[in-house]
Design a protein around this motif. Structure first.
Motif, PDB file in Angstrom:
ATOM      1  N   LEU A 237       0.981  -1.167  -0.017  1.00  0.00           N
ATOM      2  CA  LEU A 237       0.052  -0.051  -0.095  1.00  0.00           C
ATOM      3  C   LEU A 237       0.966   1.191   0.083  1.00  0.00           C
ATOM      4  N   LEU A 238       1.841   1.229   0.722  1.00  0.00           N
ATOM      5  CA  LEU A 238       3.021   2.513   0.904  1.00  0.00           C
ATOM      6  C   LEU A 238       3.292   2.673  -0.337  1.00  0.00           C
ATOM      7  N   GLU A 239       3.873   1.524  -0.926  1.00  0.00           N
ATOM      8  CA  GLU A 239       4.643   1.601  -2.337  1.00  0.00           C
ATOM      9  C   GLU A 239       3.731   2.285  -3.382  1.00  0.00           C
ATOM     10  N   GLN A 240       2.605   1.745  -3.233  1.00  0.00           N
ATOM     11  CA  GLN A 240       1.740   2.212  -4.375  1.00  0.00           C
ATOM     12  C   GLN A 240       1.364   3.868  -4.246  1.00  0.00           C
ATOM     13  N   ALA A 241       1.356   4.092  -2.856  1.00  0.00           N
ATOM     14  CA  ALA A 241       1.097   5.602  -2.802  1.00  0.00           C
ATOM     15  C   ALA A 241       2.274   6.428  -3.252  1.00  0.00           C
ATOM     16  N   VAL A 242       3.558   5.931  -2.837  1.00  0.00           N
ATOM     17  CA  VAL A 242       4.800   6.390  -3.394  1.00  0.00           C
ATOM     18  C   VAL A 242       4.642   6.522  -5.075  1.00  0.00           C
ATOM     19  N   ALA A 243       4.276   5.454  -5.625  1.00  0.00           N
ATOM     20  CA  ALA A 243       4.275   5.460  -7.316  1.00  0.00           C
ATOM     21  C   ALA A 243       2.974   6.749  -7.831  1.00  0.00           C
ATOM     22  N   ASP A 244       2.025   6.435  -6.986  1.00  0.00           N
ATOM     23  CA  ASP A 244       0.948   7.563  -7.317  1.00  0.00           C
ATOM     24  C   ASP A 244       1.468   8.880  -7.240  1.00  0.00           C
ATOM     25  N   MET A 245       2.175   9.020  -6.089  1.00  0.00           N
ATOM     26  CA  MET A 245       2.692  10.493  -5.770  1.00  0.00           C
ATOM     27  C   MET A 245       3.614  10.910  -6.902  1.00  0.00           C
ATOM     28  N   GLN A 246       4.459   9.698  -7.291  1.00  0.00           N
ATOM     29  CA  GLN A 246       5.560  10.391  -8.160  1.00  0.00           C
ATOM     30  C   GLN A 246       5.083  10.571  -9.659  1.00  0.00           C
ATOM     31  N   GLU A 247       3.856   9.597  -9.819  1.00  0.00           N
ATOM     32  CA  GLU A 247       3.235  10.171 -11.039  1.00  0.00           C
ATOM     33  C   GLU A 247       2.775  11.416 -11.284  1.00  0.00           C
ATOM     34  N   ARG A 248       1.974  11.734 -10.126  1.00  0.00           N
ATOM     35  CA  ARG A 248       1.344  13.019 -10.018  1.00  0.00           C
ATOM     36  C   ARG A 248       2.268  14.095 -10.057  1.00  0.00           C
ATOM     37  N   ALA A 249       3.584  14.040  -9.450  1.00  0.00           N
ATOM     38  CA  ALA A 249       4.424  15.094  -9.355  1.00  0.00           C
ATOM     39  C   ALA A 249       5.073  15.217 -10.940  1.00  0.00           C
ATOM     40  N   GLU A 250       5.341  14.064 -11.642  1.00  0.00           N
ATOM     41  CA  GLU A 250       5.678  14.081 -12.995  1.00  0.00           C
ATOM     42  C   GLU A 250       4.604  14.701 -13.954  1.00  0.00           C
ATOM     43  N   ARG A 251       3.387  14.641 -13.614  1.00  0.00           N
ATOM     44  CA  ARG A 251       2.282  15.605 -14.622  1.00  0.00           C
ATOM     45  C   ARG A 251       2.439  17.072 -14.119  1.00  0.00           C
ATOM     46  N   TYR A 252       2.752  17.459 -12.609  1.00  0.00           N
ATOM     47  CA  TYR A 252       2.673  18.846 -12.367  1.00  0.00           C
ATOM     48  C   TYR A 252       4.064  19.437 -12.812  1.00  0.00           C
ATOM     49  N   ALA A 253       4.968  18.605 -13.097  1.00  0.00           N
ATOM     50  CA  ALA A 253       6.361  19.579 -13.228  1.00  0.00           C
ATOM     51  C   ALA A 253       6.290  20.514 -14.237  1.00  0.00           C
ATOM     52  N   GLY A 254       6.639  21.723 -13.921  1.00  0.00           N
ATOM     53  CA  GLY A 254       6.689  22.686 -14.771  1.00  0.00           C
ATOM     54  C   GLY A 254       5.285  23.276 -15.220  1.00  0.00           C
ATOM     55  N   ILE A 255       4.288  22.833 -14.714  1.00  0.00           N
ATOM     56  CA  ILE A 255       2.809  23.194 -14.859  1.00  0.00           C
ATOM     57  C   ILE A 255       2.262  24.007 -13.661  1.00  0.00           C
ATOM     58  N   GLN A 256       2.206  23.145 -12.452  1.00  0.00           N
ATOM     59  CA  GLN A 256       1.552  23.966 -11.412  1.00  0.00           C
ATOM     60  C   GLN A 256       2.548  23.508 -10.098  1.00  0.00           C
TER      61      GLN A 256
END
Length: 466
Positions: free
Chosen positions: A305-324
């Motif tokens: 569960l924790l590692e899935q949360a980390v993966a979801d967080m990093q995916e969201r951070a990648e989408r936000y990079a340079g945008i918001q």
């Protein structure tokens, strides 16, 4: 001793060292002439008369008007004037009780407390507490500048002696509280040599709190989870931070966790927030499993569960990079709260070393990178020692419920928290949910109590009600 001079020997008397002569100069004692003593008394009297109208303006005006009425109109008109004034105060009290309490009752109480408690016991309490300074055989004490009262506490504004610091007061809060008969004492710094001592008159958190009403539109940065010592709601921030809750068994950690979940219910139902829960005891969070987007109750599932949360967080951070740069909760990118009950089970007590390592890495990644993209870790812990939980400093906001030892207070809330009045190790075992909160950027811990969410409340929450 014999000494030869060529022609014979002659006897010379031995010499012994002469002790150094010491001279002691005593300071002459000169009796102060009586005229100077009388003059100092007159100066103090004049100073008192000059400052009296500023310190007690209402009392001075009332006394002055009474004397004028009596001298010019006699005692009958004085009695009439007092009767009219009393009737006016009675109407004011009955018609506008809040303003009457603020402008009359609390000011009268402050004057009474200043005379009967603080001014009366100030010197002996401070001398015994070690807060009196001596210089050239004269004793200097911090001076009371003003006493004000709120609905729940006395605030004593104090001017420190030159050369001392607020830390001297902070290290004596226990002595000050007991000396003035208060449940506790806290020190606030207003400026150079200007501090406020806050003495609660009674324990406003002695009675348990029922579950807080569910807000219609929850503010994820200010969730109502209980009450503060000042009577105001305790608003717990989750969005944009991480929270560590520490307390012994029975201290009320579950009250904090469930009150936070309860306050988020509307956001959970509309999909703008989700909770992922880890419950190694299978007791605390299992009641509300239907509320959670994910749930784990053993070591392997918890790490996944924790590692899935980390993966979801990093995916969201990648989408936000340079945008918001900040997160706004939405159904596409909901605010994610990872609730960890008994986090030490994963970081210290689990028999599998690989599980402990993976769990610690995942928690460290979430707490160090998740704030800006809408991920929060709300963790509960019993033992705050470093060998049990060495990630304490990654949680900006901390809640210290009842603890076993005095040293654990500084472990949880930071160095010096106990000196500032956060006596979490002295919380009464009969007061579950009472805690001291240390927020990011604030040096002063605040005493609060979490509301108690019953099993029936949780059942209604899980069934879609409140």
């Amino acid at each position: 001793m014999l000494r030869s001079n060529g022609s014979g020997a002659e006897q010379v008397q031995p010499t012994t060292p002469v002790p150094a002569q010491s001279f002691r100069f005593s300071t002459p004692v000169v009796d102060t002439p009586g005229i100077f003593v009388l003059g100092s008394w007159l100066v103090r009297l004049v100073r008192l008369l000059v400052l009296l109208p500023f310190r007690f303006p209402v009392a001075v005006i009332t006394a002055s008007v009474s004397v004028l009425v009596f001298n010019h109109l006699g005692w009958v008109w004085l009695a009439v004037a007092w009767t009219v004034a009393d009737l006016g105060l009675l109407v004011w009290w009955r018609r506008w009780p809040q303003t009457f309490r603020r402008y009359v009752a609390l000011r009268v109480l402050a004057a009474w407390r200043w005379l009967s408690v603080y001014q009366r016991h100030w010197q002996p309490v401070l001398v015994v507490a070690g807060l009196a300074e001596s210089y050239q055989e004269r004793r200097y004490l911090p001076r009371i500048r003003r006493v004000t009262c709120t609905d729940w506490a006395d605030r004593v504004r104090v001017r420190l002696v030159a050369g001392t610091s607020p830390a001297d007061m902070e290290q004596r809060v226990s002595e000050l509280a007991h000396g003035f008969g208060a449940p506790s004492c806290r020190v606030s710094v207003l400026g150079a040599r200007d501090v406020v001592l806050e003495f609660p008159r009674h324990d406003t958190l002695a009675d348990p709190l029922d579950a807080m009403p569910v807000p219609e539109e929850p503010d994820l940065a200010a969730l109502p989870v209980g009450a503060g010592e000042d009577g105001e709601p305790w608003l717990l921030r989750l969005h944009g931070t991480h929270v560590l809750v520490v307390g012994v068994t029975g201290a009320g950690k579950g009250s904090v966790l469930w009150s936070a979940i309860r306050a988020m219910l509307p956001a959970i139902h509309d999909g703008t927030a989700e909770v992922r829960a880890i419950d190694p005891k299978r007791m605390e969070l299992s009641y509300g499993r239907t509320l959670f987007a994910d749930y784990a109750d053993d070591g392997k599932a918890a790490v996944e569960l924790l590692e899935q949360a980390v993966a979801d967080m990093q995916e969201r951070a990648e989408r936000y990079a340079g945008i918001q740069r900040s997160h706004v909760p939405s159904t596409r990118d909901p605010f994610v709260v990872v609730v960890l009950d008994e986090v030490a089970f994963l970081t210290a007590y689990h028999p599998d070393r690989d599980v402990r390592r993976r769990a610690e890495n995942a928690i460290a990644t979430l707490t160090s990178q998740g704030r800006s993209v809408g991920f929060c870790v709300l963790a509960a812990l019993q033992d705050p020692r470093k060998e049990v939980m060495n990630l304490r400093n990654l949680f900006p906001d901390k809640v210290a419920l009842r603890l076993d030892e005095a040293g654990q207070v500084d472990m949880v809330l930071g160095e010096g928290a106990r000196d500032r009045g956060a006596l979490a190790h002295l919380i009464d075992p009969g007061l579950p949910g009472v805690a001291f909160v240390k927020l990011e950027g604030s040096p002063s811990p605040v005493r609060v109590r979490a509301a108690y969410v019953t099993d029936e409340d949780i059942d209604r929450m899980a069934g879609g009600g409140a």
